[in-house]
Design an enzyme around this catalytic site. Structure first.
Site, PDB file in Angstrom:
ATOM      1  N   ASP A   1      46.427  30.037  45.759  1.00 27.25           N
ATOM      2  CA  ASP A   1      47.051  29.535  44.544  1.00 27.25           C
ATOM      3  C   ASP A   1      46.059  28.709  43.729  1.00 27.25           C
ATOM      4  OD1 ASP A   1      47.023  27.034  45.972  1.00 27.25           O
ATOM      5  OD2 ASP A   1      48.945  27.573  46.875  1.00 27.25           O
TER       6      ASP A   1
ATOM      7  N   ASP B   1      41.651  37.112  33.794  1.00 27.00           N
ATOM      8  CA  ASP B   1      41.722  38.573  33.847  1.00 27.00           C
ATOM      9  C   ASP B   1      42.852  39.012  32.922  1.00 27.00           C
ATOM     10  OD1 ASP B   1      41.595  41.256  34.699  1.00 27.00           O
ATOM     11  OD2 ASP B   1      41.078  40.631  36.732  1.00 27.00           O
TER      12      ASP B   1
ATOM     13  N   ASP C   1      40.814  44.262  31.748  1.00 26.20           N
ATOM     14  CA  ASP C   1      41.114  45.307  32.717  1.00 26.20           C
ATOM     15  C   ASP C   1      41.162  46.679  32.048  1.00 26.20           C
ATOM     16  OD1 ASP C   1      42.070  46.030  35.456  1.00 26.20           O
ATOM     17  OD2 ASP C   1      43.891  46.597  34.376  1.00 26.20           O
TER      18      ASP C   1
ATOM     19  N   GLU D   1      36.048  46.011  31.796  1.00 29.32           N
ATOM     20  CA  GLU D   1      36.005  46.914  32.945  1.00 29.32           C
ATOM     21  C   GLU D   1      35.980  48.341  32.425  1.00 29.32           C
ATOM     22  OE1 GLU D   1      38.362  48.116  37.051  1.00 29.32           O
ATOM     23  OE2 GLU D   1      39.491  47.544  35.268  1.00 29.32           O
TER      24      GLU D   1
ATOM     25  N   HIS E   1      37.198  43.666  43.644  1.00 28.49           N
ATOM     26  CA  HIS E   1      38.467  43.732  44.370  1.00 28.49           C
ATOM     27  C   HIS E   1      38.986  45.148  44.561  1.00 28.49           C
ATOM     28  CE1 HIS E   1      39.356  43.859  40.139  1.00 28.49           C
ATOM     29  NE2 HIS E   1      40.580  44.260  40.390  1.00 28.49           N
ATOM     30  N   ASP E   2      38.280  46.135  44.035  1.00 30.84           N
ATOM     31  CA  ASP E   2      38.721  47.527  44.138  1.00 30.84           C
ATOM     32  C   ASP E   2      37.826  48.389  45.019  1.00 30.84           C
ATOM     33  OD1 ASP E   2      40.923  47.232  42.419  1.00 30.84           O
ATOM     34  OD2 ASP E   2      39.698  47.622  40.644  1.00 30.84           O
TER      35      ASP E   2
END
Length: 523
Positions: free
Chosen positions: A30, A99, A201, A264, A325-326
């Site tokens: 968090d 993001d 994104d 991105e 993260h992908d």
């Protein structure tokens, strides 16, 4: 470069907020947790923090399905927690990036609830609706990036809506000026609050062909690649009109001092470069993902680095990414020793590096039991390596229970060696992966040639990759052994007398004979 902006000389650190630090024992990271770890990031030596989505969301795709673009999800805290985090970051000299997810919203966003309520709702055209084909089938053959048709039938209004990802993530209609205005207002809300920029994104997805023709079949498709690769996304992505939108976003960002936009974009080099701007400036940094997908050999890397440098438009600033993260982590792709060489490459190339949380301690992909799988992509197309849970496991801070991440049960299991592979252990271990990153980041601050200097290739041969970084009278030579055998290196005449500043292997390095998996910085 004599007067670089912070985002040109600095290093960006990506935080996946669910997995960074939990402050309340619910097993999910968090905003107060991130604030509690800011001093650790200052000690490491990064300059900016990019936080993956923290907006209100049903979490169908863990925050990439946004239900409110100007709020904070209660799982992560409150808007007051965000303001406190932002102030704490700025007090420490850190920048903070959010993001932004503009291609699609959640199907629970009030905009979509209105849009799907009736065909004549004022917000109907805020999303992409189309009639079925005469036989009732979807309007075309477009495939969701998560598999299956990109069209979902809505029984209430008798039309299909488009979703490039999950059906819970309907695509916004960026051809509608009202959508553009509303989304720019959301960006303005956060700029006014003090954020230093956005990672945008799937920027290349945002506009679709106006006539919605079928995408061509992919002649190279093979089972196991993921259904999205069965067609070439010729008409569903990278449309000419998206550049005008990127330029509008840039115009907004430029109203505020020293803000940055990072897009991105997974595209070939020639198409990627257009996102720097066509008619006007576009995003500051279209993400350069080549190191993630490149075959890890010296000749290939030398070629892609040179081609990328040559392709950059005038005044465009480069950037490099090793993981996110992908995609699988560097330590998994290359192994622990070569991951150290990869870290030296990332942090010594010309341009802005982005460092993924956990890579500084050499975290590898975690092992996720089937009954603990969370990622919808893995659940939809299991067993073919597309799942993202393994690269989103909790950060390991120390060897206390749950690695200091939470006092509860972590939302994903920790990596297997967390009791020894953690920040506390590596901070006190000479030559650790954390120490290597710390030293590399310190050298970037001490030597402008590394942070903002020119890049020039150097002949090396074999498994060696070598290049020069130059700024004024300062010259540095980087030599990387991408192989598992010793490699001789002929030091250029201009670098005779240079001595090692840093080796990925420590010890007393010999620049004329690099050890297996060794990288050197010479000055």
């Amino acid at each position: 470069m004599t007067d670089p902006l912070w985002w040109q000389s600095g290093v960006i650190y990506q935080i996946y907020p669910r997995s960074f630090q939990d402050s309340n024992g619910d097993g999910i990271g968090d905003l107060p947790g991130i604030e509690a770890r800011l001093d650790a990031l200052v000690e490491l030596g990064v300059d900016a923090v990019w936080i993956s989505p923290i907006f209100p969301s049903p979490m169908a795709d863990f925050g990439y399905d946004v239900a409110d673009y100007t709020g904070i999800d209660p799982r992560f805290g409150t808007i007051e927690d965000f303001d406190a985090l932002l102030e704490a970051a700025h007090d420490r000299g850190l920048k903070l990036l959010l993001d932004f997810v503009p291609n699609h919203s959640s199907d629970q966003h009030p905009w979509f609830l209105e849009s799907r309520s009736s065909r004549d709702n004022p917000r109907r055209d805020w999303y992409i609706w189309r009639d079925a084909n005469p036989d009732g089938s979807p309007p075309n053959n477009w495939i969701s990036d998560f598999g299956g048709s990109a069209w979902e039938w809505d029984e209430t209004t008798g039309q299909y809506y488009l979703h490039a990802f999950l059906k819970e993530q309907p695509d916004l209609n960026w051809r509608n000026p009202e959508v553009q205005a509303a989304m720019l207002d959301a960006m303005r809300f956060w700029f006014d609050r003090g954020v230093d920029g956005f990672r945008i994104d799937v920027l290349w997805h945002m506009v679709k062909h106006a006539d919605f023709p079928d995408n061509p079949a992919n002649p190279d498709y093979a089972p196991g690649m993921g259904e999205m690769f069965s067609v070439l996304q010729l008409h569903s992505t990278d449309q000419e009109e998206v550049h005008g939108i990127a330029e509008r976003m840039r115009s907004l960002a430029d109203v505020y001092p020293e803000r940055v936009l990072i897009g991105e974009i997974y595209l070939p080099l020639d198409r990627l470069m257009r996102y720097y701007g066509t008619q006007a400036p576009g995003v500051h940094l279209p993400f350069n993902f080549q190191l993630i997908d490149a075959p890890w050999d010296a000749p290939h890397l030398a070629r892609i680095i040179a081609e990328y440098e040559a392709a950059l438009p005038a005044a465009a600033w480069p950037n490099w990414v090793l993981g996110n993260h992908d995609r699988p982590r560097a330590a998994t792709r290359f192994g622990p020793e070569q991951a150290r060489v990869a870290a030296m490459l990332l942090l010594t190339l010309r341009g802005t590096p982005t460092l993924y949380y956990g890579d500084e301690i050499g975290m590898a992909d975690g092992t996720i039991p089937a009954d603990q799988t969370q990622d919808p992509r893995e659940l939809r197309e299991p067993g073919i390596g597309l799942g993202r849970d393994p690269v989103r496991t909790p950060m390991a801070w120390d060897d206390s229970p749950n690695a200091g991440f939470t006092t509860g049960t972590a939302w994903l299991p920790l990596h297997a060696d967390w009791q020894t592979r953690n920040v506390a252990a590596q901070r006190s271990e000479a030559g650790s992966m954390w120490q290597l990153h710390h030293d590399l980041l310190a050298l970037r601050r001490q030597h402008p040639a590394l942070a903002v200097g020119d890049w020039h290739p150097v002949d090396a041969g074999g498994d060696l990759l070598a290049y020069e970084r130059r700024h004024g009278d300062q010259r540095l030579l980087i030599v990387l052994n991408l192989g598992d055998q010793p490699q001789g290196f002929s030091i250029p005449e201009w670098a005779e007398g240079f001595t090692p500043l840093l080796s990925t292997r420590g010890g007393t390095p010999d620049p004329a004979l690099l050890l297996p998996n060794e990288g050197l910085i010479l000055a």
